[in-house]
Write a protein that holds these residues in place. Structure first.
Motif, PDB file in Angstrom:
ATOM      1  N   GLN A  51       0.842  -1.189   0.000  1.00 55.61           N
ATOM      2  CA  GLN A  51       0.000   0.000   0.000  1.00 55.61           C
ATOM      3  C   GLN A  51       0.883   1.246   0.000  1.00 55.61           C
ATOM      4  N   ALA A  52       0.597   2.170  -0.895  1.00 62.43           N
ATOM      5  CA  ALA A  52       1.391   3.395  -0.995  1.00 62.43           C
ATOM      6  C   ALA A  52       1.340   4.203   0.295  1.00 62.43           C
ATOM      7  N   SER A  53       0.195   4.184   0.969  1.00 64.92           N
ATOM      8  CA  SER A  53       0.072   4.952   2.210  1.00 64.92           C
ATOM      9  C   SER A  53       0.991   4.389   3.293  1.00 64.92           C
ATOM     10  N   HIS A  54       1.143   3.070   3.340  1.00 68.89           N
ATOM     11  CA  HIS A  54       2.026   2.476   4.341  1.00 68.89           C
ATOM     12  C   HIS A  54       3.494   2.729   3.994  1.00 68.89           C
ATOM     13  N   GLN A  55       3.825   2.733   2.721  1.00 67.67           N
ATOM     14  CA  GLN A  55       5.188   3.077   2.329  1.00 67.67           C
ATOM     15  C   GLN A  55       5.534   4.497   2.772  1.00 67.67           C
ATOM     16  N   ALA A  56       4.587   5.424   2.524  1.00 63.99           N
ATOM     17  CA  ALA A  56       4.809   6.817   2.930  1.00 63.99           C
ATOM     18  C   ALA A  56       4.900   6.929   4.450  1.00 63.99           C
ATOM     19  N   LEU A  57       4.063   6.152   5.166  1.00 60.42           N
ATOM     20  CA  LEU A  57       4.086   6.185   6.623  1.00 60.42           C
ATOM     21  C   LEU A  57       5.431   5.726   7.162  1.00 60.42           C
ATOM     22  N   MET A  58       5.975   4.647   6.613  1.00 58.18           N
ATOM     23  CA  MET A  58       7.248   4.131   7.102  1.00 58.18           C
ATOM     24  C   MET A  58       8.379   5.130   6.848  1.00 58.18           C
ATOM     25  N   MET A  59       8.347   5.788   5.711  1.00 63.57           N
ATOM     26  CA  MET A  59       9.365   6.799   5.422  1.00 63.57           C
ATOM     27  C   MET A  59       9.244   7.975   6.390  1.00 63.57           C
ATOM     28  N   LEU A  60       8.004   8.367   6.684  1.00 62.50           N
ATOM     29  CA  LEU A  60       7.785   9.478   7.612  1.00 62.50           C
ATOM     30  C   LEU A  60       8.243   9.116   9.020  1.00 62.50           C
ATOM     31  N   LEU A  61       7.910   7.921   9.480  1.00 60.45           N
ATOM     32  CA  LEU A  61       8.317   7.500  10.822  1.00 60.45           C
ATOM     33  C   LEU A  61       9.838   7.389  10.935  1.00 60.45           C
ATOM     34  N   GLY A  62      10.476   6.903   9.861  1.00 62.25           N
ATOM     35  CA  GLY A  62      11.933   6.808   9.875  1.00 62.25           C
ATOM     36  C   GLY A  62      12.591   8.170   9.976  1.00 62.25           C
ATOM     37  N   ALA A  63      12.090   9.143   9.193  1.00 66.23           N
ATOM     38  CA  ALA A  63      12.648  10.495   9.259  1.00 66.23           C
ATOM     39  C   ALA A  63      12.379  11.134  10.614  1.00 66.23           C
ATOM     40  N   GLN A  64      11.199  10.874  11.173  1.00 64.60           N
ATOM     41  CA  GLN A  64      10.850  11.436  12.471  1.00 64.60           C
ATOM     42  C   GLN A  64      11.730  10.887  13.581  1.00 64.60           C
ATOM     43  N   SER A  65      12.056   9.591  13.523  1.00 62.24           N
ATOM     44  CA  SER A  65      12.905   9.003  14.561  1.00 62.24           C
ATOM     45  C   SER A  65      14.313   9.597  14.512  1.00 62.24           C
ATOM     46  N   LYS A  66      14.828   9.872  13.316  1.00 59.66           N
ATOM     47  CA  LYS A  66      16.131  10.514  13.197  1.00 59.66           C
ATOM     48  C   LYS A  66      16.085  11.937  13.736  1.00 59.66           C
ATOM     49  N   ARG A  67      15.014  12.640  13.402  1.00 60.88           N
ATOM     50  CA  ARG A  67      14.891  14.028  13.845  1.00 60.88           C
ATOM     51  C   ARG A  67      14.824  14.101  15.362  1.00 60.88           C
ATOM     52  N   GLU A  68      14.144  13.172  15.984  1.00 61.98           N
ATOM     53  CA  GLU A  68      14.036  13.172  17.438  1.00 61.98           C
ATOM     54  C   GLU A  68      15.402  13.020  18.084  1.00 61.98           C
ATOM     55  N   VAL A  69      16.207  12.105  17.560  1.00 64.81           N
ATOM     56  CA  VAL A  69      17.536  11.881  18.123  1.00 64.81           C
ATOM     57  C   VAL A  69      18.429  13.101  17.918  1.00 64.81           C
ATOM     58  N   LEU A  70      18.433  13.648  16.706  1.00 68.80           N
ATOM     59  CA  LEU A  70      19.299  14.783  16.406  1.00 68.80           C
ATOM     60  C   LEU A  70      18.905  16.010  17.207  1.00 68.80           C
ATOM     61  N   ARG A  71      17.601  16.237  17.357  1.00 70.32           N
ATOM     62  CA  ARG A  71      17.149  17.400  18.109  1.00 70.32           C
ATOM     63  C   ARG A  71      17.537  17.288  19.580  1.00 70.32           C
ATOM     64  N   ALA A  72      17.316  16.109  20.175  1.00 75.52           N
ATOM     65  CA  ALA A  72      17.669  15.918  21.584  1.00 75.52           C
ATOM     66  C   ALA A  72      19.178  16.053  21.790  1.00 75.52           C
ATOM     67  N   ARG A  73      19.963  15.505  20.858  1.00 80.44           N
ATOM     68  CA  ARG A  73      21.414  15.587  20.982  1.00 80.44           C
ATOM     69  C   ARG A  73      21.893  17.030  20.871  1.00 80.44           C
ATOM     70  N   PHE A  74      21.334  17.778  19.922  1.00 82.09           N
ATOM     71  CA  PHE A  74      21.745  19.172  19.733  1.00 82.09           C
ATOM     72  C   PHE A  74      21.436  19.995  20.983  1.00 82.09           C
ATOM     73  N   ARG A  75      20.238  19.816  21.527  1.00 76.53           N
ATOM     74  CA  ARG A  75      19.863  20.592  22.705  1.00 76.53           C
ATOM     75  C   ARG A  75      20.751  20.249  23.900  1.00 76.53           C
ATOM     76  N   ALA A  76      21.011  18.955  24.094  1.00 76.86           N
ATOM     77  CA  ALA A  76      21.816  18.544  25.248  1.00 76.86           C
ATOM     78  C   ALA A  76      23.252  19.052  25.125  1.00 76.86           C
ATOM     79  N   LEU A  77      23.857  18.899  23.945  1.00 72.84           N
ATOM     80  CA  LEU A  77      25.244  19.315  23.775  1.00 72.84           C
ATOM     81  C   LEU A  77      25.395  20.826  23.859  1.00 72.84           C
ATOM     82  N   THR A  78      24.431  21.569  23.317  1.00 69.13           N
ATOM     83  CA  THR A  78      24.496  23.026  23.402  1.00 69.13           C
ATOM     84  C   THR A  78      24.398  23.489  24.852  1.00 69.13           C
ATOM     85  N   ALA A  79      23.513  22.869  25.624  1.00 69.10           N
ATOM     86  CA  ALA A  79      23.375  23.225  27.037  1.00 69.10           C
ATOM     87  C   ALA A  79      24.639  22.874  27.811  1.00 69.10           C
TER      88      ALA A  79
END
Length: 452
Positions: free
Chosen positions: A151-179
């Motif tokens: 299903q195209a919708s599930h393919q798009a969902l998996m890509m979105l979740l993958g990008a979101q998981s990376k963004r969560e890690v990078l954002r938390a790391r940036f905030r912690a290291l800057t502080a």
């Protein structure tokens, strides 16, 4: 106590009867029919996260998702494992994948409580084909059921979740290291870790965060250790008098002065404690914290991309340009700043414009006698590797076996013969060993391959 337990059971019974809709749509484990699910969960750090609570909410989310469709009959839960690690490098996830090949594995589908707990980036896209090949479906709360990549919708969902998981890690790391950078520079705050040799930790007042202070957390700072601080001061004094690093280490060993891992073995469980080494003395002489200033980012954690071999998190020394030094003195100094700078100039003068040599097989050759990794060395104008079986100028050993020397150009021929890949270039040959996680066991009579 028995009366209290009876009251709890009575209350639970009343709650179950008052919520028939919830009870009806949940299937008890002893009921027949429906799918059999294997639950997978993960918690990143056992020291900073509560394993039981994390597992419980993930399991609750999985139970709610599969309610009415089947029951969870198996559980795989990884603790203290980063999401960046591929499934094959997580013990429980790897065990789950191994179960797929068993027709009597006992489960028909895999369910997780949250995408980010189980996968990082596009990891799900590498795991799904393995599950599909075994006839096992993956159920995600974000998909509200089984994932279907047709299903195209599930393919798009998996890509979105993958990008979101990376963004969560990078954002938390940036905030912690800057502080942390600001706290070290402006406040000189001790940010955790093992106390520096020569110092001990003492109380430095309440935590500036009101909530942390309310919970009883307090700051700490360095204070000279009356037992080990004189050793640090003696090391700097001897170096300023012109003694070599190896001579200082050898004298410490002859005098029986405990090395850092001997002085406090509880905080140095990863060290052998065999005495002073050149690297130990050199590390003390190069640590600017002994001037009374806080220094951060000397050895930061660096992350290896998930698709590359090797550990996902390693620590490497940085240059002085990347250090973050407090703007003021925050703990008692064991050496003056002028003396510290003078010692650094001595170290720089010892290696004036030294040529840079490159070695292909660093970390890939092991001594067959003592199992130590061979050290790179420049011998007679060419790259080579050697094992001195633990002997150093700081810690001589009498009656030891002769050094093992291996020339790099000869190792190229030997490794090509072992791998039967004569067409590979030297750099590609070394990369092939690392990718396949292989090492070469070297002895005076021959060489052989072994797992890294």
């Amino acid at each position: 106590m028995g009366e209290d337990r009876g009251n709890v059971d009575l209350l639970a019974s009343w709650l179950d009867q008052s919520r028939p809709a919830v009870q009806d749509r949940r299937r008890r484990p002893d009921q027949a029919g429906g799918l059999r699910f294997a639950f997978y969960g993960r918690v990143s750090t056992a020291d900073f996260q509560e394993r039981a609570s994390s597992r419980r909410w993930q399991r609750d989310a999985a139970d709610e998702l599969v309610a009415g469709h089947g029951v969870i009959v198996a559980e795989f839960f990884d603790a203290d494992r980063s999401r960046r690690l591929p499934w094959r490098d997580r013990p429980q996830a790897a065990r789950l994948l191994q179960c797929l090949a068993d027709p009597a594995r006992g489960f028909d589908a895999v369910v997780v409580g949250e995408y980010e707990r189980a996968f990082f980036g596009d990891q799900a896209l590498t795991v799904l084909p393995l599950l599909d090949a075994a006839g096992v479906r993956l159920w995600l709360p974000e998909a509200n059921g089984p994932v279907d990549l047709s299903q195209a919708s599930h393919q798009a969902l998996m890509m979105l979740l993958g990008a979101q998981s990376k963004r969560e890690v990078l954002r938390a790391r940036f905030r912690a290291l800057t502080a942390m950078r600001a706290q070290a520079r402006d406040e000189g705050r001790f940010l955790g870790g093992r106390p520096l040799f020569g110092y001990r930790l003492i109380d430095a007042g309440p935590h500036p965060n009101p909530m942390h202070a309310k919970w009883g957390r307090r700051l700490q700072r360095y204070d000279p250790d009356p037992v080990t601080a004189p050793t640090v001061q003696w090391i700097f004094a001897q170096r300023l008098l012109g003694c070599s690093v190896s001579g200082i280490a050898a004298e410490l060993n002859r005098s029986g002065v405990p090395c850092p891992s001997q002085a406090d073995p509880s905080r140095n469980r990863h060290r052998a404690g065999n005495g002073w080494m050149l690297t130990t003395v050199r590390a003390i002489l190069g640590n600017a914290k002994y001037t009374g200033r806080q220094v951060w980012n000397r050895q930061p954690a660096q992350h290896t991309p998930p698709h590359l071999p090797g550990p996902s998190r390693v620590q490497r020394w940085t240059g002085t340009d990347d250090w973050v030094i407090s703007t003021r003195v925050v703990h008692p100094a064991l050496v003056s700043e002028s003396d510290f700078v003078a010692v650094q100039r001595l170290a720089a003068a010892a290696t004036p414009d030294a040529p840079v040599h490159h070695y292909l097989f660093v970390g890939l050759l092991r001594c067959g006698r003592c199992r130590r990794v061979l050290d790179p060395c420049w011998s007679h104008g060419r790259a080579a590797y050697r094992c001195r079986h633990g002997h150093t100028s700081a810690r001589p050993q009498h009656g030891r076996p002769r050094n093992l020397y291996v020339r790099e150009d000869r190792m190229l021929v030997i490794i090509r013969d072992l791998l039967a890949v004569m067409e590979l270039a030297p750099a590609a040959l070394a990369e092939h060993l690392r990718r396949e996680r292989l090492m070469v066991r070297c002895t005076e009579t021959g060489c052989s391959l072994q797992p890294l």
